[in-house]
Scaffold this active site. Structure first.
Site, PDB file in Angstrom:
ATOM      1  CE  LYS A  78      -0.355  -0.147   5.049  1.00 16.11           C
ATOM      2  NZ  LYS A  78      -1.235  -0.149   6.228  1.00 16.11           N
TER       3      LYS A  78
ATOM      4  CE1 TYR B 261      13.038  31.610   6.357  1.00 17.37           C
ATOM      5  CE2 TYR B 261      13.078  29.265   5.856  1.00 17.37           C
ATOM      6  CZ  TYR B 261      12.874  30.574   5.464  1.00 17.37           C
ATOM      7  OH  TYR B 261      12.498  30.848   4.168  1.00 17.37           O
TER       8      TYR B 261
END
Length: 345
Positions: A35, A244
């Site tokens: 899956k 950042y």
């Protein structure tokens, strides 16, 4: 090349399936869970490799995933759908010869009315409280369901990643009780259940994460290598920040490499200032926050400026990287982004 390269070792994938298959008796069928696009590695290539290794039953999450698997493995395999028979699934179930694992009275009714005679399986809830018929529902529907000849009756373990968890024994006992007298193929074990021994194996096992090199299968061969190119290198002075928010401050002169990868590529932001990358077998710490497209790495200790660094490979598994991000290997694998250049070996 500005994009990272994801190398997928199909031979290792096949070897992991064979190793997990060898842990159960010859009479036990070993299927494969493919899956989520083969756990992020490419469902078609993954399923074809596992079919060639010997798998003849595959599991997907939803019916829409079945088309890719059927195209990859051809007509001589069973493709089971964990989500069962949802409204609108009938055309896909018929077209791709899928086997829905029916989860509820509603799904049983839908399947028997919409596709009478079409193969199906049944999921039972043995305590995970996620999918499947609860004991009282199964008791009421059991006789009718068994008269329709399901191809598989299964349940799923909630705590198989920890073999010592008492929940495993409770679910095993519940599954045995719910399937007493059922003369059909039974399935309870995924990777963790396989490793807990023959009591959990029944007729069909369903390895997933272990195929792809993840825990709890500690003997798995690594399947993925992710190599990220360096865009730029700079020397920064003590007292300067990187990235950042200024979350990393240099306490000495440092050489920092900026790499082409970030959280848009599935490299989770939470691993900022925690993860390491590798130049050969030499670890290089990630410094500063992970941004959308970029990583910054301390390479001061390397004898030469690298062209690229590995974030997954022989020295760092998906679970090692997951630990740095405070998550699990499944999320690392299934989050691997579409921008990678993929190479199958």
């Amino acid at each position: 090349m500005a994009t990272a390269q994801l190398t997928i070792d199909l031979a290792a994938l096949a070897a992991n399936w064979r190793a997990l298959d060898a842990l159960s008796a010859p009479s036990v069928e070993t299927a494969a869970v493919v899956k989520a696009d083969g756990y992020g590695l490419g469902a078609g290539q993954v399923a074809r490799t596992l079919f060639d290794a010997g798998a003849r039953r595959f599991f997907v999450a939803v019916a829409e995933e079945g088309a890719t698997i059927r195209e990859a493995v051809g007509p001589d395999a069973e493709i089971c759908v964990f989500s069962g028979h949802m409204a609108g699934d009938a055309d896909a179930i018929v077209a791709h010869r899928l086997i829905p694992m029916l989860n509820s009275i509603e799904q049983l009714t839908r399947h028997f009315e919409t596709l009478p005679g079409h193969p199906f399986g049944v999921q039972l809830d043995t305590g995970m409280n996620r999918l499947g018929l609860e004991p009282v529902e199964w008791s009421a529907a059991r006789q009718l369901v068994l008269q329709q000849n399901p191809v598989l009756v299964m349940s799923h373990l909630a705590c198989a990643d920890d073999a010592s968890d008492p929940m495993n024994q409770r679910q095993l006992a519940t599954f045995r009780d719910m399937t007493r007298g059922v003369d059909l193929p039974l399935s309870l074990a995924a990777t963790g259940g396989i490793l807990m021994g023959e009591d959990y194996h029944f007729n069909v096992t369903r390895p997933g994460i272990g195929l792809y090199g993840g825990l709890p299968f500690t003997d798995a061969q690594p399947v993925v290598r992710l190599t990220i190119p360096v865009i730029q290198v700079r020397d920064i002075a003590a007292g300067e920040i990187v990235g950042y928010g200024g979350s990393w401050l240099a306490d000495a002169p440092t050489t920092v490499a900026t790499l082409s990868g970030g959280y848009a590529d599935g490299l989770i932001r939470a691993m900022g200032n925690e993860a390491v990358l590798f130049h050969g077998d030499v670890p290089c710490p990630l410094v500063g926050r992970v941004s959308m497209d970029l990583l910054t790495v301390d390479v001061s200790h390397l004898p030469e400026i690298p062209e690229s660094l590995d974030i997954l490979g022989p020295y760092q598994s998906v679970d090692d990287l997951a630990d740095a991000a405070g998550t699990i290997g499944y999320e690392i694998l299934t989050g691997l982004g579409p921008r990678y250049s993929r190479r199958y070996t």
